[in-house]
Enzyme design. Sequence first.
Site, short mmCIF file in Angstrom:
data_model
loop_
_atom_site.label_atom_id
_atom_site.label_comp_id
_atom_site.label_asym_id
_atom_site.label_seq_id
_atom_site.Cartn_x
_atom_site.Cartn_y
_atom_site.Cartn_z
N ARG A 28 10.59 -14.98 -12.91
CA ARG A 28 9.76 -15.45 -11.78
C ARG A 28 10.64 -15.85 -10.59
O ARG A 28 10.24 -15.73 -9.44
CB ARG A 28 8.85 -16.63 -12.21
CG ARG A 28 8.16 -17.29 -11.02
CD ARG A 28 6.89 -18.05 -11.38
NE ARG A 28 7.05 -18.94 -12.52
CZ ARG A 28 7.67 -20.13 -12.48
NH1 ARG A 28 8.21 -20.57 -11.36
NH2 ARG A 28 7.76 -20.87 -13.56
N TYR B 248 -4.97 -6.27 9.88
CA TYR B 248 -5.42 -5.78 8.57
C TYR B 248 -6.51 -6.72 7.99
O TYR B 248 -6.39 -7.94 8.06
CB TYR B 248 -4.21 -5.74 7.62
CG TYR B 248 -4.53 -5.33 6.22
CD1 TYR B 248 -4.84 -4.02 5.92
CD2 TYR B 248 -4.52 -6.27 5.19
CE1 TYR B 248 -5.13 -3.65 4.62
CE2 TYR B 248 -4.82 -5.90 3.89
CZ TYR B 248 -5.13 -4.59 3.61
OH TYR B 248 -5.43 -4.23 2.33
N ASP C 296 3.53 -7.42 10.81
CA ASP C 296 3.25 -6.58 9.64
C ASP C 296 3.66 -5.14 9.99
O ASP C 296 2.99 -4.48 10.79
CB ASP C 296 1.76 -6.68 9.30
CG ASP C 296 1.38 -5.91 8.03
OD1 ASP C 296 2.10 -4.97 7.66
OD2 ASP C 296 0.34 -6.26 7.42
N LYS D 73 2.77 0.91 0.29
CA LYS D 73 2.52 2.04 1.18
C LYS D 73 3.80 2.87 1.35
O LYS D 73 4.30 3.38 0.37
CB LYS D 73 1.95 1.51 2.49
CG LYS D 73 0.87 0.41 2.32
CD LYS D 73 -0.41 0.89 1.69
CE LYS D 73 -1.36 -0.23 1.28
NZ LYS D 73 -1.71 -1.22 2.29
C1 LIG Z 1 -2.25 -2.51 2.40
C2 LIG Z 1 -1.89 -3.42 3.52
C3 LIG Z 1 -1.69 -4.79 3.30
C4 LIG Z 1 -1.92 -5.44 1.95
O1 LIG Z 1 -1.02 -4.99 1.02
P1 LIG Z 1 -1.30 -4.98 -0.58
O2 LIG Z 1 -0.05 -4.41 -1.11
O3 LIG Z 1 -2.52 -4.14 -0.80
O4 LIG Z 1 -1.54 -6.39 -0.97
C5 LIG Z 1 -1.31 -5.56 4.37
N1 LIG Z 1 -1.14 -5.05 5.61
C6 LIG Z 1 -1.34 -3.74 5.86
C7 LIG Z 1 -1.15 -3.23 7.24
C8 LIG Z 1 -1.73 -2.88 4.83
O5 LIG Z 1 -1.93 -1.59 5.09
#
Ligand SMILES: *Cc1c(COP(=O)(O)O)cnc(C)c1O
Length: 382
Positions: A46, A98, A170, A195
């Site tokens: 952890r 998001y 982000d 992603k």
């Molecule tokens: C998918 C996404 C998230 C969230 O990510 P997870 O891995 O699904 O928790 C946050 N910001 C953006 C721009 C995303 O595309």
Amino acid sequence: MRFATKALRVGQELDPQYRAVIPPLYQSATFGWEDLDHIPKFDYTRCGNPNRNTLEEVIAALENGKHCVAFASGMAAIVASFSLLQAGDHMLIASDIYGGTFRIGEKFLPRQGIQVGEFDAHHPETITAAVQPNTKLLIFETPTNPNLRVSDISAVVKVAKQHGLIVIFDNTFASPVLQNPLDLGVDIVVHSTTKYISGHSDVIGGAVITNNDEYYTTVYEWNKAVGAAPSPFDCWLSLRGVKTISCRMDVHCKNAQAVAEFLESHPRVSKVHYPGLPNHPDHAVAKRQMKAFGGMLAYEVDGTVAQARKACESTQVLLLAESLGGVESLIAYPPLMSHATMTEEQRVAKGIPPTLLRLSIGIEDAQDLIEDLDNSLKIAFA
Ligand SMILES: *Cc1c(COP(=O)(O)O)cnc(C)c1O
């Protein structure tokens, strides 16, 4: 080392025991102590793990950052960055952020005594209008979902810094290949590594990257305290994925440009949202700010809602699914997927009509994607 090399070599020395080229998977919850005088580098997964450590070093290097903390999801990473706030503070969220981030700001932060306001990243002067004496930070992203609007990162940073705000960005949609926001004065970059960083739609993960020692310590301790750490195997998979990010992004961007140009010329398509098209409202800023225009695009079907839905359901190569950034192309219907919690009115106000379809363009042969989309429109209008 340059970008593509860093993805392959940072933190990835031969395994000292057998000279394995690929870091072994340390699927262990705990690590032995030699004696009580020497605290081991890793003691409990952890708090830290060799696979996680390697992944963090690579992601930090790709974002030109000093520190990275890996998380079990993008949302866990985003929430961790909010651990810099305390009750009584105020923060600003970009109005086209998001959906998951918006949900945290709307539902959960107010319960913890943190007030949340909105601003428009495309008009940085709206920060000045929204700022309050207790405003501590803001968060935004570009390109945005699903309209692929591109805001000027430096311009947002400039106004935010006039008000002494911590800037969180982000960078999921662009990936570190296309832009490095820390270089533009952003304090903290967050990623959904699910992603483009992992790139193969086989793992959920997140990361926080910063040059600031104090922010790093708080975010690291938050992760350790709440237990939002990614599993060793998820880190191993993400490391395997990130190695090819440079060449993957090249193909994502080339394919998306080809698909966008095809859709733009299609008689059944009324509008294409892709920053690589010269008529996109933010083409100039995207060209200046990004190394290429990315793998995401959206288009509006020039027909009824039923026809748009039919087109969305009729592809064979593109898969009907949420998410993005994987090697396979996906088609999505925002009103039932990413933007399902909004009302129709809210969606239309945000430029998301019920005839808008979103694509995450993969690395297939572009001609197959074009023929597939062409065919889906033929079926929808038959
Ligand atoms: C998918 C996404 C998230 C969230 O990510 P997870 O891995 O699904 O928790 C946050 N910001 C953006 C721009 C995303 O595309």
